[in-house]
Design an enzyme around this catalytic site. Structure first.
Site, PDB file in Angstrom:
ATOM      1  N   ILE A 121       0.836  -1.204   0.000  1.00  0.00           N
ATOM      2  CA  ILE A 121       0.000   0.000   0.000  1.00  0.00           C
ATOM      3  C   ILE A 121       0.874   1.258   0.000  1.00  0.00           C
ATOM      4  O   ILE A 121       1.616   1.512   0.963  1.00  0.00           O
ATOM      5  CB  ILE A 121      -0.972  -0.005   1.194  1.00  0.00           C
ATOM      6  CG1 ILE A 121      -1.835  -1.281   1.173  1.00  0.00           C
ATOM      7  CG2 ILE A 121      -1.837   1.250   1.182  1.00  0.00           C
ATOM      8  CD1 ILE A 121      -2.621  -1.516  -0.119  1.00  0.00           C
ATOM      9  N   THR A 122       0.771   2.026  -1.080  1.00  0.00           N
ATOM     10  CA  THR A 122       1.579   3.239  -1.250  1.00  0.00           C
ATOM     11  C   THR A 122       1.244   4.253  -0.163  1.00  0.00           C
ATOM     12  O   THR A 122       0.074   4.504   0.134  1.00  0.00           O
ATOM     13  CB  THR A 122       1.333   3.860  -2.637  1.00  0.00           C
ATOM     14  OG1 THR A 122       1.691   2.898  -3.628  1.00  0.00           O
ATOM     15  CG2 THR A 122       2.154   5.116  -2.841  1.00  0.00           C
ATOM     16  N   GLN A 178      25.924   4.731 -36.463  1.00  0.00           N
ATOM     17  CA  GLN A 178      24.549   4.519 -36.921  1.00  0.00           C
ATOM     18  C   GLN A 178      23.738   3.608 -36.002  1.00  0.00           C
ATOM     19  O   GLN A 178      22.529   3.825 -35.824  1.00  0.00           O
ATOM     20  CB  GLN A 178      24.553   3.961 -38.345  1.00  0.00           C
ATOM     21  CG  GLN A 178      24.955   5.006 -39.381  1.00  0.00           C
ATOM     22  CD  GLN A 178      24.873   4.473 -40.803  1.00  0.00           C
ATOM     23  OE1 GLN A 178      24.995   3.276 -41.039  1.00  0.00           O
ATOM     24  NE2 GLN A 178      24.681   5.362 -41.761  1.00  0.00           N
ATOM     25  N   GLN A 200      21.810   0.666 -22.519  1.00  0.00           N
ATOM     26  CA  GLN A 200      22.647   0.124 -23.601  1.00  0.00           C
ATOM     27  C   GLN A 200      23.522   1.215 -24.219  1.00  0.00           C
ATOM     28  O   GLN A 200      24.704   1.013 -24.475  1.00  0.00           O
ATOM     29  CB  GLN A 200      21.745  -0.506 -24.670  1.00  0.00           C
ATOM     30  CG  GLN A 200      22.468  -1.438 -25.629  1.00  0.00           C
ATOM     31  CD  GLN A 200      22.919  -2.725 -24.947  1.00  0.00           C
ATOM     32  OE1 GLN A 200      22.489  -3.038 -23.844  1.00  0.00           O
ATOM     33  NE2 GLN A 200      23.820  -3.443 -25.598  1.00  0.00           N
ATOM     34  N   HIS A 239      24.523   3.930 -22.818  1.00  0.00           N
ATOM     35  CA  HIS A 239      25.537   4.337 -21.831  1.00  0.00           C
ATOM     36  C   HIS A 239      26.630   3.274 -21.645  1.00  0.00           C
ATOM     37  O   HIS A 239      27.668   3.570 -21.038  1.00  0.00           O
ATOM     38  CB  HIS A 239      24.872   4.613 -20.474  1.00  0.00           C
ATOM     39  CG  HIS A 239      24.244   5.961 -20.359  1.00  0.00           C
ATOM     40  ND1 HIS A 239      23.103   6.326 -21.038  1.00  0.00           N
ATOM     41  CD2 HIS A 239      24.602   7.047 -19.624  1.00  0.00           C
ATOM     42  CE1 HIS A 239      22.772   7.567 -20.721  1.00  0.00           C
ATOM     43  NE2 HIS A 239      23.661   8.028 -19.869  1.00  0.00           N
ATOM     44  N   GLY A 240      26.368   2.045 -22.118  1.00  0.00           N
ATOM     45  CA  GLY A 240      27.361   0.992 -21.931  1.00  0.00           C
ATOM     46  C   GLY A 240      27.556   0.694 -20.450  1.00  0.00           C
ATOM     47  O   GLY A 240      26.610   0.748 -19.653  1.00  0.00           O
ATOM     48  N   GLU A 281      -1.772  -0.154 -10.802  1.00  0.00           N
ATOM     49  CA  GLU A 281      -2.967   0.294 -11.523  1.00  0.00           C
ATOM     50  C   GLU A 281      -3.389  -0.736 -12.573  1.00  0.00           C
ATOM     51  O   GLU A 281      -3.988  -0.407 -13.580  1.00  0.00           O
ATOM     52  CB  GLU A 281      -2.739   1.655 -12.197  1.00  0.00           C
ATOM     53  CG  GLU A 281      -3.444   2.796 -11.527  1.00  0.00           C
ATOM     54  CD  GLU A 281      -2.666   3.379 -10.354  1.00  0.00           C
ATOM     55  OE1 GLU A 281      -2.908   4.515  -9.997  1.00  0.00           O
ATOM     56  OE2 GLU A 281      -1.820   2.688  -9.780  1.00  0.00           O
ATOM     57  N   GLU A 325      -0.931  -7.422 -18.317  1.00  0.00           N
ATOM     58  CA  GLU A 325      -1.796  -8.543 -18.696  1.00  0.00           C
ATOM     59  C   GLU A 325      -3.270  -8.208 -18.478  1.00  0.00           C
ATOM     60  O   GLU A 325      -4.129  -8.521 -19.305  1.00  0.00           O
ATOM     61  CB  GLU A 325      -1.411  -9.795 -17.888  1.00  0.00           C
ATOM     62  CG  GLU A 325      -0.066 -10.404 -18.288  1.00  0.00           C
ATOM     63  CD  GLU A 325       1.130  -9.528 -17.896  1.00  0.00           C
ATOM     64  OE1 GLU A 325       2.130  -9.531 -18.640  1.00  0.00           O
ATOM     65  OE2 GLU A 325       1.066  -8.832 -16.859  1.00  0.00           O
TER      66      GLU A 325
END
Length: 390
Positions: free
Chosen positions: A159-160, A283, A340, A342-343, A367, A371
């Site tokens: 519960i937030t 590229q 990716q 940033h490596g 929320e 699914e």
């Protein structure tokens, strides 16, 4: 289509102030929020002064009165930084506050909404349980009539804002589902009510500073005035409507975070070099940036269109699920590409994209999981098709 409470001109000012606050006051302190696992008190006070605890609460109850189209623009700005900031006041404006706005009695609204709007009361949405999450129909928490009130027993999970909550908007089953409805009611339970216990703060993968915990209700007695809307069968409808509206907000939040991941990626690609050449000249890196940009633009357009459909009343079911599904899946891909690009640096704790990568994983779960969104969309389309063939 209703006229918004806040004019375009006034909203532009609110949006500009929020953007300035996020980028100059919060972004520089993201590492502090992460390390301390809390949003600093001075930032919280600034948020209160800006009215953000009640931005989606109508003005008659002390809020700013933003409609959903304005809400999503704000959410895209809030998504640009640590998601813990928005989480502080998200439930006040969203799934908890909107239950009261849409379904509360006049007495309930006057008792709670103004204090929720100012941030003096933190409202928590107590729906999820060990056996019921995205689908509320599996609810096991029970409320039994007792004289002129109710006795609530059960437990809630994840519960937030539970550790700091003053009010739990609590979902409980009052009878088995039948032809008259789902048998689920909503109760307003102050956190200091006898029998309410909040567990230890959860240790999560990400979103440091956004606290969640278990909440248990043991013979918790509340009066008849705690029943939202004064009627039992309002609860399930309130839950579904609040969740649907919340899905549009979460989708917008995801777009804001995706924009941040993209901006970090572009900045890194322009400055990091490989063999003396900026990696942005390669590229294959450009292709990753292009995929990120396309996802962000598509998400932003979808969120804006979905908010418009909500306001006109044309679609308050399938479109929110489609937006939530697409945008939260999209931000996951964008964050993954950011790491990716940033490596090795993208795997380091002090780098924003590492935090973003962990933070956004939750967006596909709350929320309603991805699914559940697919079931709502697919089931809704199939049902509509059957109806036209009769």
């Amino acid at each position: 289509m209703s006229t918004p409470e806040v004019s375009d001109e006034d909203f532009r000012e609110i949006l500009a102030q929020t953007r300035h606050f996020v980028r100059t006051a919060v972004v520089p302190r993201e590492q502090e929020i992460l390390s301390d696992d809390r949003v600093p008190d001075d930032l919280r006070e600034q948020v209160k002064k800006m009215g953000l605890f009640g931005y989606a609460i109508p003005q008659e109850w002390g809020g700013l009165g933003l409609d959903l189209a304005q809400d999503v623009e704000l959410a895209m700005e809030l998504g640009y930084t640590s998601l813990a900031l928005r989480s502080m006041f998200g439930t006040n404006n969203g799934i908890a506050g909107q239950v009261l706005v849409g379904y509360g009695t006049e007495e309930q609204k006057s008792t709670w909404l103004e204090r929720i709007a100012t941030g003096d009361v933190v409202a928590s949405f107590a729906l999820t349980e060990p056996g019921a999450g995205s689908n509320p129909s599996g609810l096991r928490t029970k409320a039994v009539r007792d004289g002129d009130g109710w006795i609530i027993n059960g437990s809630k999970q994840y519960i937030t804002n539970a550790p700091t909550a003053d009010l739990f908007v609590t979902f409980a089953r009052t009878r088995p589902a039948d032809a008259d409805g789902a048998g689920i009611a909503v109760f307003l339970v102050p956190a200091d009510t006898a029998g309410v216990a909040v567990g230890a703060k959860d240790k999560k993968m990400g979103q440091e500073g956004a606290w969640t915990a278990d909440v248990t209700f043991t013979d918790v007695r509340v009066g008849q005035n705690a029943l939202v809307g004064g009627a039992e069968d309002i609860g399930y409808r309130a839950a579904l409507t609040s969740l649907a509206r919340g899905r549009v907000h979460i989708a917008a939040l995801a777009v804001g975070t995706a924009q941040r991941a993209l901006d970090e990626s572009v900045a890194y690609a322009a400055t990091a070099t490989q063999g003396g050449t900026p990696i942005g000249d390669f590229q294959l890196v450009q292709a990753m940036l292009a995929d990120q940009q396309t996802g962000v633009m598509a998400g932003r357009a979808l969120v804006r269109d979905t908010a418009r459909l909500w306001i006109t009343g044309e679609d308050r079911r399938l479109a929110p699920s489609a937006a939530k599904l697409f945008c939260t899946e999209m931000v996951g891909r964008v964050a993954d590409l950011a790491v990716q690009i940033h490596g090795g640096a993208g795997y380091m704790r002090d780098v924003p994209v590492e935090r973003i990568y962990r933070d956004v994983r939750l967006l596909r779960l709350y929320e309603g999981t991805s699914e559940i969104q697919r079931l709502i969309i697919g089931g809704g389309l199939a049902k509509a098709a059957k109806a036209t063939q009769r």
